[in-house]
Design a protein around this motif. Structure first.
Motif, PDB file in Angstrom:
ATOM      1  N   ALA A 184       0.837  -1.209   0.000  1.00  0.00           N
ATOM      2  CA  ALA A 184       0.000   0.000   0.000  1.00  0.00           C
ATOM      3  C   ALA A 184       0.864   1.249   0.000  1.00  0.00           C
ATOM      4  O   ALA A 184       0.584   2.220  -0.712  1.00  0.00           O
ATOM      5  N   GLU A 185       1.949   1.223   0.805  1.00  0.00           N
ATOM      6  CA  GLU A 185       2.830   2.385   0.856  1.00  0.00           C
ATOM      7  C   GLU A 185       3.483   2.640  -0.491  1.00  0.00           C
ATOM      8  O   GLU A 185       3.686   3.791  -0.890  1.00  0.00           O
ATOM      9  N   ALA A 236      -7.428  -3.015   3.559  1.00  0.00           N
ATOM     10  CA  ALA A 236      -6.730  -3.308   2.296  1.00  0.00           C
ATOM     11  C   ALA A 236      -7.583  -2.889   1.100  1.00  0.00           C
ATOM     12  O   ALA A 236      -7.081  -2.317   0.118  1.00  0.00           O
ATOM     13  N   VAL A 237      -8.888  -3.174   1.192  1.00  0.00           N
ATOM     14  CA  VAL A 237      -9.771  -2.798   0.069  1.00  0.00           C
ATOM     15  C   VAL A 237      -9.812  -1.274  -0.079  1.00  0.00           C
ATOM     16  O   VAL A 237      -9.732  -0.739  -1.194  1.00  0.00           O
ATOM     17  N   GLU A 238      -9.911  -0.549   1.038  1.00  0.00           N
ATOM     18  CA  GLU A 238      -9.938   0.916   0.971  1.00  0.00           C
ATOM     19  C   GLU A 238      -8.629   1.464   0.390  1.00  0.00           C
ATOM     20  O   GLU A 238      -8.629   2.379  -0.442  1.00  0.00           O
ATOM     21  N   ALA A 239      -7.510   0.873   0.842  1.00  0.00           N
ATOM     22  CA  ALA A 239      -6.212   1.321   0.324  1.00  0.00           C
ATOM     23  C   ALA A 239      -6.097   1.026  -1.164  1.00  0.00           C
ATOM     24  O   ALA A 239      -5.592   1.844  -1.950  1.00  0.00           O
ATOM     25  N   PHE A 240      -6.607  -0.142  -1.584  1.00  0.00           N
ATOM     26  CA  PHE A 240      -6.545  -0.506  -3.002  1.00  0.00           C
ATOM     27  C   PHE A 240      -7.426   0.431  -3.833  1.00  0.00           C
ATOM     28  O   PHE A 240      -7.072   0.836  -4.942  1.00  0.00           O
ATOM     29  N   ALA A 241      -8.569   0.816  -3.270  1.00  0.00           N
ATOM     30  CA  ALA A 241      -9.459   1.747  -3.984  1.00  0.00           C
ATOM     31  C   ALA A 241      -8.770   3.097  -4.193  1.00  0.00           C
ATOM     32  O   ALA A 241      -8.851   3.695  -5.275  1.00  0.00           O
ATOM     33  N   LYS A 242      -8.069   3.578  -3.139  1.00  0.00           N
ATOM     34  CA  LYS A 242      -7.330   4.828  -3.294  1.00  0.00           C
ATOM     35  C   LYS A 242      -6.266   4.704  -4.377  1.00  0.00           C
ATOM     36  O   LYS A 242      -6.076   5.609  -5.198  1.00  0.00           O
ATOM     37  N   GLN A 243      -5.573   3.577  -4.352  1.00  0.00           N
ATOM     38  CA  GLN A 243      -4.527   3.361  -5.367  1.00  0.00           C
ATOM     39  C   GLN A 243      -5.118   3.354  -6.772  1.00  0.00           C
ATOM     40  O   GLN A 243      -4.566   3.949  -7.699  1.00  0.00           O
TER      41      GLN A 243
END
Length: 1466
Positions: free
Chosen positions: A898-899, A922-929
């Motif tokens: 994520a980082e 993880a899903v929220e971080a992936f959505a941001k990415q």
């Protein structure tokens, strides 16, 4: 202020070594954008004595990209030739007088950076480009030579004035070379010493090296001057000095005989007046030179901040210089100077012209070193023009370069007295508005939504409103404060500032407290008028001059009229159907008070509408009125209208600016185009009428120009159509287009401190064309050099196949090639030397971590950690993730990925293994990415997987994925959830803005906002959309909107002659039953005319299948259809329909009213007449019939008038007499007028029958409608009696039969009796008095204009206080010499006033019954009767002829009537 056109030109191009030049005799030219502007300097400029002797005389137009070089031919017989180079790759040779291209070449393959016309060879033009290629082009023999001296960027080049083959070239890196073009560009000298760009090269005007007594030892400042090597023995017997100016802040003088530098002058840091040196001043330097021809011991140079220095070369060790304009404050340039060029005027005055980054062209007197004059220029679009109502003649100009100009157009000493205001602006100035009463108070609005107030009399920065618009400020207006404005306790300002922004909001700012929050007037409008639906997007605001009425223009084309104090909506104008750009109210000082109610408006359509709002404003209706008919329509432009301005000197005269590239002056009352200005090369953005000169107009455009032009000097009368329009478009397309920035190496560096207006608007940074900086390319080469070096600690054997070590044995599921190429070497490879036997085993194991597979877990973890880092460093995160998974650290893997922005679908899919919270995170971080990668739909899908529906919908909405957002919201949320409605409304607004009206309407319907759906659908403007919109509005109970849309639909179908469709559209609304009757009568009348072959087209149209009773009269046929189709059979029903139609008022007709519109208006009046007749109200029937006749009479359509007579009065008017009853009935004057018009038509037909049948085309086409001015009256009578000039026409036709003669005798007897009605002395008296009033008013208007002109000329030529009384007397008598040509006697002002008073008294004494209704021209009828009597004396009695002659003698004092009367009796 002189009576001549003027130009405020675009700014000269920046960062060019030679983009201006001048020739003896006074012609100066400078490159600006894609063209060259020419300026005549000196006596030849023909300026008014006392003003600076220069004038912008023209433009060389032809290049399609920025002009980078400009040079005149300096040979005495060829001063009319010049050359230009451009970024379009061409060099063009021009003939200046004709402003045409003689020839051109496109030899260069790269950007041309330098150009010079040889002063020694009359047909040689030398040019150089950024790659170091030089082309010599000989004009006369059309021959060229390619030279490639050095692979460096050429910055400037100058041909020698002493030797025809020598050319000096300056390069970007500071090298200067002198080449011999006769030896294929052989380098004669390479001069080294500068270490930065060469900006200018100047040869000493005298050959030889005796003019300066310079010893090499004298140069003590820099004892070690690097010597240039002489590569070949120079053929020049005598040497010559050469001066070069460089960005390294030095001027160097070189000796050509010795090939080395002999003097170095370092620029001084001058303390700028009014402040210290700018800290970034070194970045901004441009050093240009001029070596005066008659002063070889002096050299002129530019300096850091725009100063000019005159160096004394005889005392180089003392660095002696003189500052130009040392005694005068503010005369120097304020920014760096790019070019200096000398000019010798016709009177042998030595001048120097300079162009600078401050956008001024200055002229200096070399004798005094003082500034003679300044020509300001514009560095952006001219968005706005505004004349101050207090400081007469003060013109404010809002420009796209971030500056406001205030031009004192009345200045006697300076034609271009312009002040610049830039503090606090920092953006394009898109709107301006002066305070109506406060001196020097100027409001401005900018492209970034800022609203501010400038005091133009002080040097203080402006006050800025704390409330910004979200988008561009479209317009500003001063108006009275509305009550809801939170002004606090105490006094309130009498006027507040209103601003309209691109987001559609109108804000009210308190000028006394701009720091306070501005008030959105939509809140007050909504509360006062109880509006529940969405308010339209506002695009324009305009206050009527009396401050009681405000007009708002909207994006949907509607205009709303509000009344103070609470902004009550009194009227909506549904005329334009596209965004309204400009609204302008007529001034209050017209000859008739009702003119101040005229409001002109222009939109993205090309048609201008003028509305007369007097009735609506004075009646103050309880509920808002909808207006769908304009008072006047001005058609002619071919693109959108951007600005309108009424003439303050005339009644009803308007000037319009359009995107078609022209400005048009209109006579709105007559709907006539008067003159068309085509001087701009771009789309016009603003226009303003001079407040002092009736003949003078100012206009601004996107060609960076403001033009002052005179209406009397324009050769065209209307905007270009067809081919002319295409030619104008081509001319406009030759302007530069903004280029996308290339991603390759930048070729320039913009200075670090981005001061305002650093480049010309709408052009990329290339417009500034700064010099190429070393830093950029050096940096890139450093990076390229570093790339091959492997990172510290990694084996250098990169190209070899890596050694397969432990990771290969870990079972990665990769192909062999992947393993061989992608598994990266470890930080420390297999040791090349064995450890010594005495070394510790544990240390040995630490170094051999790859053996961790065979020892304990901690060592394994260490091995995995080292290999993982290695994979990451070498760009293989997936291998690192696999290792971490094996280790069991899934959370760490996810955090690391994520980082680094390296999360993948497979990683996220495995996230639930680490727990629910880790999976959600993880899903929220992936959505941001995914959002960073622009994969918004995929990101929303992942958010849905963790049940974050609102977040997913908001994400899609904010990135304009409305379709997907609505699908998700409707599938996953409750139907009543407000987010769904919000989505529909937001998407609808965007679709509406982009012109997708049908889809926008569906969105509004989805949001259950049928009102908005109807309004947006109506924007399409076609009949089908209008009908659907009307049905929608009807469904939601918006009956008024529904009715107006249905009527618009019917009118659209009417234009296509689709009668059936029009009736169906009108059936949608019961309130349109009256209109159905009008359309029915119009259809029957059109069919009747078509049968008689009188209508325009003879093709069959879709008529309604109504029962045709051809036997009865026309009125009987109409009433029969009404009865059978519309069930009208009782007087009450007729009366109800009459009341419904009576509320609709149409404007009076003119000769320019379109025929279909005229016919509709006539049928409206005729419908009222028939309804009144059937209801038994004969008074109203007579009035309706008379209005229809007058309308056709005013439009000059005699044919329609006669058809109305034959259809509605087949037996004449006598039967109506009995129906009206008492002779004292109030309708008696209307009846008399109607009867008079009937007889008038019969009289003409009788007259024509005497002369035989006339061809169709010559049937009394009237020259103008029946206004009572003397000029138009003369046209009228001229057209009335064309036969008088032809003696043959006055004889009866020889082929006339006896039967015809008998019929004519009978008709003649009837006519004699009837014509007595026409010879009404009272009406003749009234018409004569009205003509007198009109003539006197016109004469007075002309006197005032002449007086103003003479006052202006007097003040300009002789100063303000000379001989005022004498000149005034002369000016008053002058126009009358024109008006009274035949008598040659001047008319004084008292005599005119006496005439006006007498005429008004005569009108007042006449009974009201005479003045109520129009009457045919009595004198015209007299002339016709006398003419008939001269052809056939038996047809007109002697008594009647005597009466006609008496009336003509008594009231025919106009020269037209006299001329015709004399023609009959001479």
């Amino acid at each position: 202020m002189g009576q001549e056109p003027r130009t405020l030109p675009p700014s000269p191009n920046w960062y060019c070594s030679r983009c201006s030049d001048a020739v003896p005799g006074g012609l100066f030219g400078f490159a600006a954008r894609t063209s060259v502007f020419l300026v005549r300097v000196g006596p030849g400029a023909d300026t008014i004595p006392g003003t600076p002797p220069f004038r912008v005389i023209g433009e060389l137009v032809g290049h399609t990209e920025k002009v980078s070089g400009f040079t005149f031919c300096h040979h005495p017989d060829q001063y009319n030739l010049c050359a230009t180079s451009s970024d379009d790759g061409t060099v063009k040779i021009w003939e200046v007088e004709a402003k045409t291209v003689v020839t051109e070449h496109a030899l260069h393959q790269h950007t041309i950076s330098a150009l010079h016309w040889s002063p020694r060879v009359k047909d040689l033009i030398v040019s150089g480009d950024e790659k170091g290629v030089v082309f010599c082009y000989w004009l006369n023999r059309n021959d060229s030579q390619h030279l490639f001296i050095e692979p460096r960027t050429i910055f400037c080049l100058t041909c020698s004035p002493h030797h025809e083959d020598l050319v000096a070239i300056g390069y970007k890196d500071g090298i200067v070379v002198i080449i011999d073009i006769s030896k294929k560009g052989e380098v004669m000298h390479r001069l080294r010493g500068h270490d930065d760009e060469i900006h200018s090269i100047a040869w000493c005007p005298l050959s030889g090296e005796d003019c300066l007594s310079i010893n090499q030892e004298e140069n003590s400042e820099e004892p070690e001057i690097p010597n240039g090597k002489v590569t070949a023995q120079t053929p020049v017997t005598k040497g010559c000095y050469l001066a070069t100016g460089s960005k390294d802040q030095t001027i160097r003088i070189w000796s050509c005989s010795r090939g080395r530098g002999v003097m170095t002058l370092k620029l001084p840091f001058l303390k700028r007046r009014g402040g210290g040196v700018d800290p970034t001043v070194k970045e901004r330097l441009w050093l240009t030179l001029h070596w005066p021809k008659d002063q070889p011991t002096q050299l002129v140079s530019s300096c850091f901040g725009g100063e000019l220095l005159l160096w004394d070369l005889t005392q180089s060790w003392r660095r002696k210089y003189t500052l130009f304009s040392g005694s005068s404050e503010g005369q120097n340039h304020s920014r760096i100077v790019f070019n200096l060029c000398p000019l010798q005027t016709e009177e042998d005055k030595q001048l120097l012209l300079s162009i600078s980054m401050d956008r001024d062209v200055k002229c200096w007197d070399m004798a005094t070193l003082e500034c003679c004059w300044t020509l300001p220029s514009l560095g952006g679009f001219a968005y706005s023009l505004a004349f101050s109502p207090v400081d007469t003649g003060c013109l404010a100009i809002g420009v796209g370069d971030g500056m406001i100009r205030v031009w004192n157009t009345l200045s006697i000493k300076n034609n271009y007295d312009v002040k610049n205001f830039w503090q606090g602006v920092k953006s394009k100035v898109t709107a301006l508005c002066w305070h109506p009463t406060k001196e020097g108070c100027l409001a401005f609005g900018t492209d970034d939504g800022k609203v501010g107030l400038y005091d133009t009399y002080s040097n203080k920065p402006p006050q800025i409103s704390s409330t910004y618009h979200k988008k561009t400020v479209y317009s500003l207006a001063w108006g009275p404060p509305v009550p809801a404005m939170a002004l606090g306790e105490g006094d309130r300002p009498s006027l507040t500032l209103y601003s309209c922004g691109g987001e559609g909001i109108v804000l009210q700012h308190n000028p006394w407290k701009l720091s306070g929050e501005a008030f959105d007037i939509n809140k007050l409008i909504r509360d006062t008028n109880s509006i529940k639906y969405k308010l339209p997007v506002h695009t324009e605001i305009s206050w009527k001059a009396d401050g009681k009425i405000m007009a708002l223009g909207n994006e949907d084309g509607s205009i709303e009229i509000f009344k103070v104090p609470n902004l009550k909506l009194i009227c909506t104008i549904q005329q334009h159907h596209k965004l309204v750009n400009t609204i302008s109210w007529h001034h209050e000082h017209g000859s008739q008070p009702e003119l101040s109610y005229l409001m002109a408006s222009g939109s993205n359509n090309a048609v201008i509408y003028v509305h007369n709002l007097q009735t609506v404003i004075e009646s103050n209706p309880e509920s808002p009125v909808t207006i769908t008919e304009p008072y006047r329509t001005l058609s002619g432009h071919t693109a959108k209208i951007t600005s309108l301005a009424w003439s303050p000197h005339h009644d009803g005269r308007l000037v319009s600016a359009s995107y078609d590239g022209t400005a048009q002056v209109w006579d709105t009352l007559q709907e006539e185009p008067l003159c068309n200005f085509r001087g701009h090369r771009g789309r016009l953005l603003c226009v303003a009428w001079s407040p002092l000169d009736p003949d003078c107009i100012y206009s601004g455009a996107d060609d960076f120009c403001v033009y002052k032009w005179l209406t009397s000097m324009q050769e065209h009368s209307r905007p270009p159509q067809g081919k002319k329009s295409i030619e104008l478009e081509k001319k406009r397309l030759s302007q530069p287009k903004p280029k996308p920035k290339k991603k390759k190496k930048p070729t320039l560096r913009v200075p670090v401190k981005q001061e305002l207006c650093d480049g010309n608007e709408e052009e990329s940074v290339k417009e500034s064309l700064g010099p190429v900086e070393n830093g950029v390319s050096d940096q890139e080469t450093e990076e390229e050099a570093r790339e091959p070096e492997p990172p510290c600690g990694i084996t250098s054997a990169v190209s070899k196949e890596p050694i397969i070590c432990t990771p290969a044995a870990l079972g990665f599921e990769k192909s062999k090639s992947t393993i061989n190429n992608k598994v990266t070497l470890l930080k420390k490879d297999v040791p090349k030397e064995k450890p010594g036997p005495n070394e510790d085993v544990s240390t040995d194991l630490e170094e051999r971590f790859h053996l961790g597979l065979f020892t304990d877990r901690a060592t394994l973890y260490r091995m995995i950690e080292v290999e993982g880092k290695s994979h990451l460093e070498n760009g293989h995160p997936e291998l690192f993730h696999q290792l971490m998974l094996w280790k069991g650290d899934l959370k760490g893997v996810l955090q690391a990925a994520a980082e680094r922005g390296e999360l993948t679908d497979s990683l996220v899919a495995m996230a639930p293994v680490a727990g629910y919270h880790v999976w959600v995170w993880a899903v929220e971080a992936f959505a941001k990415q995914l959002c960073f990668q622009d994969q918004y739909v995929k990101a929303a899908s992942h958010l849905l997987s963790i049940h974050k529906v609102y977040e997913a919908v908001e994400l899609l909405k904010s990135n304009h994925f409305y379709r997907e957002a609505i699908a998700i919201a409707k599938a996953r949320l409750r139907p009543e959830d407000p987010i769904i409605k919000d989505l529909y409304l937001s998407w609808g607004a965007i679709l509406e803005k982009d012109g997708h009206y049908a889809l926008a309407a569906k969105c509004y319907l989805g949001a259950t906002s049928a009102y908005d759906a109807a309004k947006v659908l109506a924007k399409k403007g076609d009949a089908a959309s209008l009908r659907t919109a009307a049905e929608l509005a009807s469904i939601v109970g918006e009956n008024e909107l529904s009715a107006s849309l249905a009527l618009r639909c019917a009118q659209e179908l009417l234009l296509a002659r689709n009668w059936v469709g029009a009736q169906e559209a009108l059936q949608l609304h019961t309130s349109l039953k009256g209109q159905r009757l009008v359309f029915c009568l119009l259809e029957l009348l059109s069919k009747h005319l078509e049968e008689k072959q009188l209508s325009e087209g003879k093709s069959s149209f879709s008529y309604n299948a109504w029962p045709a009773d051809s036997e009865g009269s026309f009125v009987e046929r109409v009433t029969a259809v009404w009865k059978s189709t519309f069930s009208l059979d009782s007087p009450e029903q007729y009366q109800a329909a009459f009341q419904q139609l009576q509320k609709i008022k149409y404007p009076s007709a003119t000769s320019n009213t379109p025929s279909k519109q005229l016919l509709l208006h006539i049928c409206h009046d005729l419908t009222l007449a028939v309804l009144s007749q059937e209801a038994g109200s004969w008074d109203a029937a007579v009035e309706g019939l008379l209005r229809a006749v007058i309308r056709s009479y005013d439009s000059g359509n005699f044919t329609i008038m006669q058809e109305v007579h034959s259809a509605f009065l087949p037996q004449g008017c006598d039967h109506l007499r009995g129906k009206l009853g008492d002779h004292q009935s109030p309708t008696t004057p209307a009846f008399k007028s109607l009867k008079a018009f009937f007889i008038y038509g019969r009289l003409y037909e009788f007259w024509w029958s005497l002369s035989g049948p006339c061809p169709e085309s010559s049937v009394w086409v009237r020259a103008a409608h029946r206004s009572k001015t003397s000029t138009e009256q003369s046209q009228e009578v001229d057209s009335v009696s064309p036969e008088e000039t032809d003696p043959k026409a006055s004889q009866p036709e020889p082929s006339r039969t006896p039967e015809l003669d008998v019929r004519l005798i009978e008709e003649g007897e009837q006519m004699q009796n009837a014509c007595k009605e026409l010879l009404s002395e009272k009406h003749a008296d009234l018409q004569n008095a009205q003509r007198t009033v009109a003539e006197v008013q016109e004469t007075l208007g002309e006197m005032i204009r002449q007086h103003q002109k003479s006052q202006l000329c007097k003040s300009t030529a002789n100063g303000p206080d000379k001989n005022e009384p004498e000149q005034e007397g002369e000016s008053l008598s002058h126009p009358q010499n024109q008006c009274k040509e035949e008598k040659n006697e001047p008319v004084s002002l008292p005599e005119l006033t006496k005439r006006l008073t007498e005429a008004n008294e005569r009108i007042a004494k006449l009974p009201e019954s005479i003045k109520t209704w129009p009457f045919p021209d009595v004198l015209e009828c007299c002339l016709i009767l006398l003419h008939v009597g001269s052809q056939c004396p038996s047809f007109v009695t002697q008594e009647m002829q005597q009466q006609a002659q008496e009336l003509l003698q008594k009231y025919g004092n106009t020269k037209v009537y006299k001329r015709h009367y004399q023609t009959l009796y001479t």
